[in-house]
Design a protein around this motif. Structure first.
Motif, mmCIF file in Angstrom:
data_model
loop_
_atom_site.group_PDB
_atom_site.id
_atom_site.type_symbol
_atom_site.label_atom_id
_atom_site.label_comp_id
_atom_site.label_asym_id
_atom_site.label_seq_id
_atom_site.Cartn_x
_atom_site.Cartn_y
_atom_site.Cartn_z
ATOM 1 N N PRO A 318 -38.883 13.317 -123.345
ATOM 2 C CA PRO A 318 -39.452 14.088 -122.230
ATOM 3 C C PRO A 318 -39.607 13.279 -120.951
ATOM 4 C CG PRO A 318 -41.118 13.658 -123.916
ATOM 5 C CD PRO A 318 -39.803 13.243 -124.489
ATOM 6 N N VAL A 319 -39.869 11.974 -121.063
ATOM 7 C CA VAL A 319 -39.998 11.148 -119.857
ATOM 8 C C VAL A 319 -38.673 11.119 -119.105
ATOM 9 C CG1 VAL A 319 -40.454 8.825 -118.990
ATOM 10 C CG2 VAL A 319 -41.835 9.751 -120.855
ATOM 11 N N PHE A 320 -37.583 10.950 -119.829
ATOM 12 C CA PHE A 320 -36.256 10.917 -119.212
ATOM 13 C C PHE A 320 -35.900 12.270 -118.599
ATOM 14 C CE2 PHE A 320 -31.595 11.493 -119.745
ATOM 15 C CZ PHE A 320 -31.180 10.545 -118.824
ATOM 16 N N VAL A 321 -36.140 13.345 -119.350
ATOM 17 C CA VAL A 321 -35.758 14.685 -118.897
ATOM 18 C C VAL A 321 -36.536 15.083 -117.645
ATOM 19 C CG1 VAL A 321 -35.824 17.135 -119.498
ATOM 20 C CG2 VAL A 321 -35.002 15.472 -121.165
ATOM 21 N N PHE A 322 -37.854 14.903 -117.666
ATOM 22 C CA PHE A 322 -38.664 15.340 -116.532
ATOM 23 C C PHE A 322 -38.510 14.408 -115.325
ATOM 24 C CE2 PHE A 322 -41.077 17.498 -119.981
ATOM 25 C CZ PHE A 322 -40.895 18.790 -119.513
ATOM 26 N N SER A 323 -38.236 13.142 -115.563
ATOM 27 C CA SER A 323 -37.965 12.242 -114.437
ATOM 28 C C SER A 323 -36.686 12.657 -113.725
ATOM 29 C CB SER A 323 -37.858 10.798 -114.927
ATOM 30 O OG SER A 323 -39.084 10.345 -115.467
ATOM 31 N N LEU A 324 -35.658 13.012 -114.498
ATOM 32 C CA LEU A 324 -34.420 13.506 -113.887
ATOM 33 C C LEU A 324 -34.669 14.810 -113.133
ATOM 34 C CD1 LEU A 324 -31.496 12.964 -116.432
ATOM 35 C CD2 LEU A 324 -31.946 11.751 -114.307
ATOM 36 N N ALA A 325 -35.509 15.676 -113.705
ATOM 37 C CA ALA A 325 -35.796 16.960 -113.062
ATOM 38 C C ALA A 325 -36.453 16.752 -111.702
ATOM 39 C CB ALA A 325 -36.691 17.805 -113.964
ATOM 40 N N TYR A 326 -37.443 15.873 -111.651
ATOM 41 C CA TYR A 326 -38.116 15.631 -110.378
ATOM 42 C C TYR A 326 -37.240 14.841 -109.415
ATOM 43 C CZ TYR A 326 -42.731 17.655 -110.867
ATOM 44 O OH TYR A 326 -43.772 18.546 -110.947
ATOM 45 N N LEU A 327 -36.394 13.978 -109.936
ATOM 46 C CA LEU A 327 -35.439 13.279 -109.073
ATOM 47 C C LEU A 327 -34.523 14.286 -108.387
ATOM 48 C CD1 LEU A 327 -33.954 10.760 -108.018
ATOM 49 C CD2 LEU A 327 -32.675 10.723 -110.176
ATOM 50 N N ALA A 328 -34.013 15.251 -109.163
ATOM 51 C CA ALA A 328 -33.158 16.292 -108.591
ATOM 52 C C ALA A 328 -33.923 17.132 -107.574
ATOM 53 C CB ALA A 328 -32.608 17.180 -109.706
ATOM 54 N N GLU A 329 -35.185 17.453 -107.877
ATOM 55 C CA GLU A 329 -35.980 18.270 -106.955
ATOM 56 C C GLU A 329 -36.212 17.552 -105.628
ATOM 57 O OE1 GLU A 329 -40.619 19.336 -106.490
ATOM 58 O OE2 GLU A 329 -39.718 20.038 -108.363
ATOM 59 N N GLN A 330 -36.599 16.286 -105.693
ATOM 60 C CA GLN A 330 -36.907 15.550 -104.466
ATOM 61 C C GLN A 330 -35.664 15.378 -103.594
ATOM 62 O OE1 GLN A 330 -40.306 14.466 -103.789
ATOM 63 N NE2 GLN A 330 -40.464 15.958 -105.432
ATOM 64 N N LEU A 331 -34.538 15.058 -104.213
ATOM 65 C CA LEU A 331 -33.305 14.893 -103.440
ATOM 66 C C LEU A 331 -32.848 16.219 -102.842
ATOM 67 C CD1 LEU A 331 -31.253 12.412 -105.662
ATOM 68 C CD2 LEU A 331 -32.415 11.938 -103.502
ATOM 69 N N ALA A 332 -32.948 17.303 -103.619
ATOM 70 C CA ALA A 332 -32.547 18.617 -103.108
ATOM 71 C C ALA A 332 -33.442 19.044 -101.951
ATOM 72 C CB ALA A 332 -32.592 19.649 -104.231
ATOM 73 N N ALA A 333 -34.747 18.784 -102.060
ATOM 74 C CA ALA A 333 -35.671 19.132 -100.977
ATOM 75 C C ALA A 333 -35.360 18.328 -99.720
ATOM 76 C CB ALA A 333 -37.110 18.889 -101.421
ATOM 77 N N PHE A 334 -35.067 17.046 -99.895
ATOM 78 C CA PHE A 334 -34.742 16.200 -98.743
ATOM 79 C C PHE A 334 -33.462 16.680 -98.058
ATOM 80 C CE2 PHE A 334 -32.450 12.568 -96.947
ATOM 81 C CZ PHE A 334 -33.392 12.095 -96.038
ATOM 82 N N LEU A 335 -32.431 16.976 -98.848
ATOM 83 C CA LEU A 335 -31.160 17.421 -98.271
ATOM 84 C C LEU A 335 -31.301 18.787 -97.596
ATOM 85 C CD1 LEU A 335 -28.696 16.341 -101.115
ATOM 86 C CD2 LEU A 335 -29.029 15.251 -98.889
ATOM 87 N N GLY A 336 -32.066 19.691 -98.224
ATOM 88 C CA GLY A 336 -32.263 21.008 -97.623
ATOM 89 C C GLY A 336 -32.998 20.932 -96.304
ATOM 90 N N GLU A 337 -34.049 20.112 -96.255
ATOM 91 C CA GLU A 337 -34.818 19.973 -95.018
ATOM 92 C C GLU A 337 -33.998 19.266 -93.948
ATOM 93 O OE1 GLU A 337 -37.271 18.614 -91.972
ATOM 94 O OE2 GLU A 337 -36.345 17.231 -93.404
ATOM 95 N N ALA A 338 -33.234 18.233 -94.346
ATOM 96 C CA ALA A 338 -32.399 17.514 -93.388
ATOM 97 C C ALA A 338 -31.296 18.422 -92.836
ATOM 98 C CB ALA A 338 -31.793 16.283 -94.051
ATOM 99 N N PHE A 339 -30.728 19.263 -93.696
ATOM 100 C CA PHE A 339 -29.668 20.179 -93.261
ATOM 101 C C PHE A 339 -30.195 21.170 -92.228
ATOM 102 C CE2 PHE A 339 -27.222 24.137 -93.808
ATOM 103 C CZ PHE A 339 -25.948 23.660 -93.533
ATOM 104 N N SER A 340 -31.369 21.753 -92.506
ATOM 105 C CA SER A 340 -31.944 22.698 -91.547
ATOM 106 C C SER A 340 -32.340 21.995 -90.257
ATOM 107 C CB SER A 340 -33.164 23.392 -92.161
ATOM 108 O OG SER A 340 -34.195 22.447 -92.429
ATOM 109 N N GLY A 341 -32.774 20.716 -90.365
ATOM 110 C CA GLY A 341 -33.135 19.972 -89.165
ATOM 111 C C GLY A 341 -31.940 19.703 -88.269
ATOM 112 N N MET A 342 -30.779 19.461 -88.866
ATOM 113 C CA MET A 342 -29.578 19.205 -88.068
ATOM 114 C C MET A 342 -29.066 20.479 -87.397
ATOM 115 S SD MET A 342 -27.406 16.409 -90.282
ATOM 116 C CE MET A 342 -27.467 17.328 -91.815
#
Length: 479
Positions: A318-342
């Motif tokens: 579960p540590v591996f699975v949920f760490s990957l899940a939050y890693l994907a969430e944080q990167l997706a949020a950053f890219l989405g916000e950066a895309f809208s900012g551009m």
């Protein structure tokens, strides 16, 4: 058969764990961003997402080493203390010019992000030991606590919730009821011959879920960035819509909880939010923001429940699975916000329409829990049914839901599906290429987990008591 959700089950929900998870989720590392670091990532309003992504990446990389100490009271207390000191230090650093502190502000941000990541994974590791229905009820409580904290954060000073939350987390996670859940190792629930065994393709369902989750987070964050005015002050009302949706989904189901309903509803709400956002008139931005939060929380409930269930049934860490899940969430949020900012704020009707169409196609194609292997068979034995394709589709979905709800292993799920098709134990042995004794063992485990004692009771449990079926089908579960 009794319903899956009872008063006793609601009473026994680990509310302390739900509150700790909500408090950890509400920690805001953006309050500790040094001005120098923010200037390096000027195209994004949330540069701290890169640091939190790195923190979750570290936990995923060293998941074997961190699994043990993430489940200790001493670690929780230390993480909460460091988190509080991090926010307090950020407040001190903000009072004077940053140049006088050197790299201390950035170190403060890193410590805060790592502590938040560790506390979130600790909560989810405990959540992974719960049965599916208990997990859903706990996440409903989590939604309520998050909504309450979001409402309080609009009334209190910016850092108030982040400073109080570590104390609440320490009090909740050091309770005996919470620490007991940490030691519910999902792999220990598997039979001895399957414990610790992860099939080579078993990560595919998780990867597909991570892809869908990333697409949803990217879409939500991008739309929030397109809004010409801030809407965070009202968006938390969407959390209470998510609570209503999840509660109704549990209430309308009887003995068998069909978790995929949350997936379908969350995507429908997301598509509606895109349409409302494209209108761009009156209160459409506020309404769309509320719908986006409702979609996010509804899908997050589905997402975390499925991941917990996969950890139990397939033995994933579960540590591996949920760490990957939050890693994907944080990167997706950053890219989405950066895309809208551009691109810049304002309504972009054509991109939104294209986004809605492509999103609908992608989400339908990537839809989890689908089993199309039984829908297009040409077996003549199905001719005795008025609508055999529909029968087999419903049968497969029902068996999938039962296997998840009762934490059946993958092989037990295969046997359950064949039993539901009225096949004999000998036929199941031939189909799965295993010994008759192994099939009997799996059948015994299925009966025990479902609380039934005969095939007739099993058919009643699955809602098949009014169907007659001669087991001539050669359809086999996918391996």
């Amino acid at each position: 058969m009794a319903k899956a959700v009872t008063v006793n089950r609601i009473r026994n929900v680990p509310y302390a764990l739900a509150l700790a998870f909500a408090c950890a989720w509400m920690l805001d590392p953006s309050a500790a961003i040094p001005a120098g670091f923010a200037s390096l990532v000027s195209f994004s309003q949330y540069p701290h997402l890169l640091v939190t992504s790195l923190a979750f990446g570290v936990l995923a990389l060293f998941h074997r080493q961190t699994s043990t100490f993430l489940s200790s009271k001493a670690f929780v207390v230390a993480s909460c203390s460091l988190c509080f000191l991090g926010f307090f230090g950020a407040w001190i650093f903000s009072l004077q010019p940053e140049t006088s502190w050197g790299i201390l502000p950035f170190a403060c941000l890193c410590v805060t992000a790592l502590c938040q990541a560790s506390l979130l994974i600790s909560c989810l590791k405990a959540l992974a030991g719960l049965p599916l229905v208990d997990c859903l009820l706990t996440l409903i409580a989590w939604q309520f606590f998050v909504g309450t904290l979001r409402a309080l954060s609009t009334l209190l000073p910016p850092l108030a919730v982040s400073c109080i939350a570590p104390l609440a987390i320490a009090l909740c996670l050091t309770r005996n009821t919470s620490t007991a859940l940490w030691h519910e190792n999902p792999t220990e629930k598997l039979p001895s011959e399957e414990a610790g065994k992860i099939e080579p393709h078993s990560f595919f369902p998780i990867a597909r879920l991570l892809l869908i989750y990333s697409l949803i987070i990217f879409t939500i964050q991008m739309l929030q960035g397109f809004a010409p005015t801030p809407v965070a002050s009202v968006s938390y009302f969407g959390l209470f819509i998510a609570i209503a949706v999840t509660s109704i989904a549990l209430a309308v189901n009887g003995r068998i909880v069909r978790i995929k309903q949350l997936y379908d509803v969350s995507l429908a709400i997301l598509e509606l939010a895109i349409i409302v956002f494209a209108i761009g008139a009156g209160c459409s931005y506020e309404i769309a923001s509320i719908l986006l939060d409702a979609s996010y929380m509804t899908f997050s409930t589905f997402f975390f429940t499925i991941l917990c269930n996969l950890c139990q049934r397939r033995g994933n860490n579960p540590v591996f699975v949920f760490s990957l899940a939050y890693l994907a969430e944080q990167l997706a949020a950053f890219l989405g916000e950066a895309f809208s900012g551009m691109i810049g704020p304002g309504v972009h009707a054509l991109p939104l329409v294209l986004l809605a169409g492509l999103g609908a196609i992608a989400f339908v194609y990537l839809s989890p829990l689908r089993d199309g292997s039984l829908e297009r068979s040409t077996d003549p034995a199905k001719a005795q049914y008025v609508d055999p394709a529909r029968y087999y589709t419903i049968l497969a979905e029902t068996c999938t839901s039962v296997a998840m709800q009762c934490s059946l292993t993958k092989r037990e799920g295969d046997v359950l599906l064949l039993l539901a098709q009225r096949k004999t134990l000998a036929q199941i042995s031939d189909d799965l290429v295993v010994s008759l004794a192994t099939v009997k063992t799996h059948t015994h485990n299925i009966y025990k987990k479902l609380g039934v004692h005969s095939k007739q009771e099993l058919y009643q449990f699955l809602g098949l008591e009014n169907l007659s079926y001669s087991a001539k089908s050669s359809t086999k579960p996918t391996r």
